[in-house]
Design a protein around this motif. Structure first.
Motif, PDB file in Angstrom:
ATOM      1  N   ILE A 125      34.600  94.410  35.954  1.00 56.42           N
ATOM      2  CA  ILE A 125      35.634  93.660  35.224  1.00 56.42           C
ATOM      3  C   ILE A 125      35.028  92.533  34.380  1.00 56.42           C
ATOM      4  N   PRO A 126      34.155  91.683  34.933  1.00 59.07           N
ATOM      5  CA  PRO A 126      33.532  90.662  34.068  1.00 59.07           C
ATOM      6  C   PRO A 126      32.772  91.263  32.892  1.00 59.07           C
ATOM      7  N   LEU A 127      32.130  92.403  33.123  1.00 61.37           N
ATOM      8  CA  LEU A 127      31.365  93.023  32.047  1.00 61.37           C
ATOM      9  C   LEU A 127      32.283  93.531  30.946  1.00 61.37           C
ATOM     10  N   VAL A 128      33.404  94.122  31.302  1.00 56.47           N
ATOM     11  CA  VAL A 128      34.356  94.600  30.295  1.00 56.47           C
ATOM     12  C   VAL A 128      34.906  93.433  29.486  1.00 56.47           C
ATOM     13  N   VAL A 129      35.253  92.331  30.161  1.00 55.63           N
ATOM     14  CA  VAL A 129      35.749  91.143  29.454  1.00 55.63           C
ATOM     15  C   VAL A 129      34.693  90.609  28.493  1.00 55.63           C
ATOM     16  N   LEU A 130      33.437  90.550  28.964  1.00 54.66           N
ATOM     17  CA  LEU A 130      32.342  90.082  28.111  1.00 54.66           C
ATOM     18  C   LEU A 130      32.160  90.994  26.907  1.00 54.66           C
ATOM     19  N   TYR A 131      32.225  92.291  27.124  1.00 50.17           N
ATOM     20  CA  TYR A 131      32.039  93.228  26.033  1.00 50.17           C
ATOM     21  C   TYR A 131      33.178  93.143  25.019  1.00 50.17           C
ATOM     22  N   ILE A 132      34.388  92.906  25.498  1.00 57.56           N
ATOM     23  CA  ILE A 132      35.514  92.743  24.568  1.00 57.56           C
ATOM     24  C   ILE A 132      35.303  91.511  23.695  1.00 57.56           C
ATOM     25  N   ASN A 133      34.853  90.422  24.306  1.00 62.77           N
ATOM     26  CA  ASN A 133      34.615  89.188  23.544  1.00 62.77           C
ATOM     27  C   ASN A 133      33.473  89.351  22.548  1.00 62.77           C
ATOM     28  N   LEU A 134      32.451  90.138  22.922  1.00 57.53           N
ATOM     29  CA  LEU A 134      31.306  90.341  22.043  1.00 57.53           C
ATOM     30  C   LEU A 134      31.504  91.514  21.079  1.00 57.53           C
ATOM     31  N   ARG A 135      32.658  92.179  21.176  1.00 55.19           N
ATOM     32  CA  ARG A 135      32.980  93.343  20.345  1.00 55.19           C
ATOM     33  C   ARG A 135      31.976  94.482  20.533  1.00 55.19           C
ATOM     34  N   LEU A 136      31.523  94.641  21.767  1.00 58.92           N
ATOM     35  CA  LEU A 136      30.622  95.734  22.110  1.00 58.92           C
ATOM     36  C   LEU A 136      31.332  96.846  22.870  1.00 58.92           C
ATOM     37  N   ILE A 137      32.610  96.652  23.158  1.00 66.71           N
ATOM     38  CA  ILE A 137      33.345  97.656  23.914  1.00 66.71           C
ATOM     39  C   ILE A 137      33.479  98.942  23.091  1.00 66.71           C
ATOM     40  N   SER A 208      19.469 107.012  32.278  1.00 68.63           N
ATOM     41  CA  SER A 208      20.526 106.808  31.297  1.00 68.63           C
ATOM     42  C   SER A 208      21.375 108.061  31.142  1.00 68.63           C
ATOM     43  N   TRP A 209      20.733 109.226  31.165  1.00 70.13           N
ATOM     44  CA  TRP A 209      21.451 110.479  30.993  1.00 70.13           C
ATOM     45  C   TRP A 209      22.452 110.708  32.123  1.00 70.13           C
ATOM     46  N   ASN A 210      22.076 110.370  33.353  1.00 71.95           N
ATOM     47  CA  ASN A 210      22.922 110.658  34.513  1.00 71.95           C
ATOM     48  C   ASN A 210      23.954 109.573  34.806  1.00 71.95           C
ATOM     49  N   GLU A 211      23.810 108.394  34.226  1.00 70.84           N
ATOM     50  CA  GLU A 211      24.705 107.291  34.564  1.00 70.84           C
ATOM     51  C   GLU A 211      26.114 107.569  34.048  1.00 70.84           C
ATOM     52  N   VAL A 212      27.109 107.386  34.906  1.00 79.38           N
ATOM     53  CA  VAL A 212      28.480 107.739  34.542  1.00 79.38           C
ATOM     54  C   VAL A 212      29.447 106.562  34.654  1.00 79.38           C
ATOM     55  N   PHE A 213      29.219 105.652  35.606  1.00 86.72           N
ATOM     56  CA  PHE A 213      30.228 104.616  35.855  1.00 86.72           C
ATOM     57  C   PHE A 213      30.340 103.646  34.687  1.00 86.72           C
ATOM     58  N   MET A 214      29.207 103.081  34.252  1.00 87.28           N
ATOM     59  CA  MET A 214      29.246 102.107  33.166  1.00 87.28           C
ATOM     60  C   MET A 214      29.743 102.758  31.871  1.00 87.28           C
ATOM     61  N   ALA A 215      29.298 103.988  31.612  1.00 86.48           N
ATOM     62  CA  ALA A 215      29.745 104.679  30.402  1.00 86.48           C
ATOM     63  C   ALA A 215      31.241 104.958  30.435  1.00 86.48           C
ATOM     64  N   SER A 216      31.798 105.161  31.626  1.00 93.18           N
ATOM     65  CA  SER A 216      33.231 105.459  31.742  1.00 93.18           C
ATOM     66  C   SER A 216      34.096 104.232  31.495  1.00 93.18           C
ATOM     67  N   ILE A 217      33.649 103.076  31.991  1.00 94.82           N
ATOM     68  CA  ILE A 217      34.490 101.877  31.856  1.00 94.82           C
ATOM     69  C   ILE A 217      34.275 101.157  30.530  1.00 94.82           C
ATOM     70  N   LEU A 218      33.154 101.419  29.859  1.00 91.59           N
ATOM     71  CA  LEU A 218      32.846 100.694  28.624  1.00 91.59           C
ATOM     72  C   LEU A 218      33.201 101.472  27.364  1.00 91.59           C
ATOM     73  N   THR A 219      33.550 102.741  27.507  1.00 92.22           N
ATOM     74  CA  THR A 219      33.849 103.552  26.326  1.00 92.22           C
ATOM     75  C   THR A 219      35.145 104.332  26.527  1.00 92.22           C
ATOM     76  N   LEU A 220      35.746 104.700  25.411  1.00 94.12           N
ATOM     77  CA  LEU A 220      36.934 105.542  25.433  1.00 94.12           C
ATOM     78  C   LEU A 220      36.788 106.695  24.445  1.00 94.12           C
ATOM     79  N   ASN A 221      36.398 106.382  23.219  1.00 97.83           N
ATOM     80  CA  ASN A 221      36.234 107.406  22.189  1.00 97.83           C
ATOM     81  C   ASN A 221      34.775 107.852  22.038  1.00 97.83           C
ATOM     82  N   ASN A 222      33.842 106.932  22.254  1.00 99.45           N
ATOM     83  CA  ASN A 222      32.410 107.234  22.079  1.00 99.45           C
ATOM     84  C   ASN A 222      31.742 107.412  23.439  1.00 99.45           C
ATOM     85  N   ARG A 223      32.202 108.365  24.189  1.00102.59           N
ATOM     86  CA  ARG A 223      31.708 108.532  25.549  1.00102.59           C
ATOM     87  C   ARG A 223      30.428 109.367  25.572  1.00102.59           C
TER      88      ARG A 223
END
Length: 277
Positions: A125-137, A208-223
């Motif tokens: 949750i803190p990471l998603v909030v940070l990414y939204i503020n930094l426009r990296l989401i 990086s190829w196998n990681e799924v959790f961070m990619a799932s919560i940080l992306t919606l269209n560019n997964r």
């Protein structure tokens, strides 16, 4: 029991262990291949354990209709960016750990490993909030930065072991002949460490190829591919996709990583040889 019998039993036990490990690794891959290409009729036929009729329909549907091909391209881009950023930060840090003595060196090493103690889900949750503020989401750069944070501790430790295995006298000789510290590193140390660095790159790529959790919560269209596959096989209903689609998705997930490891596996042996010196 004589020595010959004892030696024979030891060899049988060794072969049994190796066979069990190989079977443990290969069996899921074989099953994913068989049932990922089988027809629905063969899959649900209770009289057939090994299917005889095959189709590429499910693979094609996942790749082109459901967008897994774009997920593969996104995963490759994210993995390459992760390798680049991790090496940009990790190689100087690893070299400093291997070559210099400074106060707090052991504490820094322990802190680097300690970063991985915290579960990623706690920081979601803190990471998603940070990414939204930094426009990296929902950007590939944002996913690459998250993967870099996960891979960087291991890159630093691996590269420090690799550089420690390269003879320091070679750098000192280069300095005597007029090269700068950076020049001796670039022309002497770096070429000798390249096989080990390739192994570190392989590790970073697979992580990086196998990681799924961070990619799932940080992306919606560019997964990336794992996040996209998760959304395909799980869906809104939770496990709504047919089983043969799940096996096809598992095959798509596994094959590129296996190909990458196959072509870079020799660097692992070289890295082990360097770090054990």
């Amino acid at each position: 029991m004589n020595d010959e019998t004892r030696y024979l039993l030891k060899r049988i036990a060794t072969y049994a262990v190796v066979f069990t490990i190989v079977l443990w690794i290969l069996l899921p891959l074989v099953i994913a291949f068989l049932y990922g290409f089988t027809t629905a009729e063969d899959y649900y036929n209770p009289t057939k354990i090994i299917p005889t009729n095959f189709t590429t329909k499910y693979i094609e549907t996942i790749l082109f209709t459901l967008g897994a091909w774009n997920g593969i391209k996104n995963s490759i881009i994210v993995a390459l960016m992760t390798i680049g950023i991790s090496f940009l930060l990790g190689i100087p840090a690893g070299y400093a750990m291997a070559r210099f003595i400074f106060p707090g060196k052991d504490t820094i090493k322990l802190s680097i490993v300690g970063i991985r103690m915290f579960p990623v889900i706690v920081m979601a949750i803190p990471l998603v909030v940070l990414y939204i503020n930094l426009r990296l989401i929902d950007t590939l750069l944002g996913v690459a930065l998250a993967h870099t944070a996960m891979a960087l501790p291991f890159v630093i430790l691996i590269t420090s072991s690799i550089f420690a295995g390269v003879s320091k006298e070679l750098e000192e000789a280069a300095l005597v002949f007029g090269l700068t510290r950076f020049g001796s590193f670039r022309k002497i140390t770096l070429p000798l460490a390249l096989p080990g660095l390739a192994a570190a790159a392989m590790f970073t790529f697979v992580m990086s190829w196998n990681e799924v959790f961070m990619a799932s919560i940080l992306t919606l269209n560019n997964r990336t591919l794992p996040a996209l596959i998760l959304s395909i096989v799980a869906g809104a209903g939770g496990g709504a996709a047919p089983d043969y689609y799940k096996f096809a998705a598992a095959f798509i997930m596994t094959l590129p990583a296996m190909v990458f490891v196959f072509f870079t596996r020799k660097y692992l042996v070289t890295m082990w040889g360097i770090t054990l010196k």
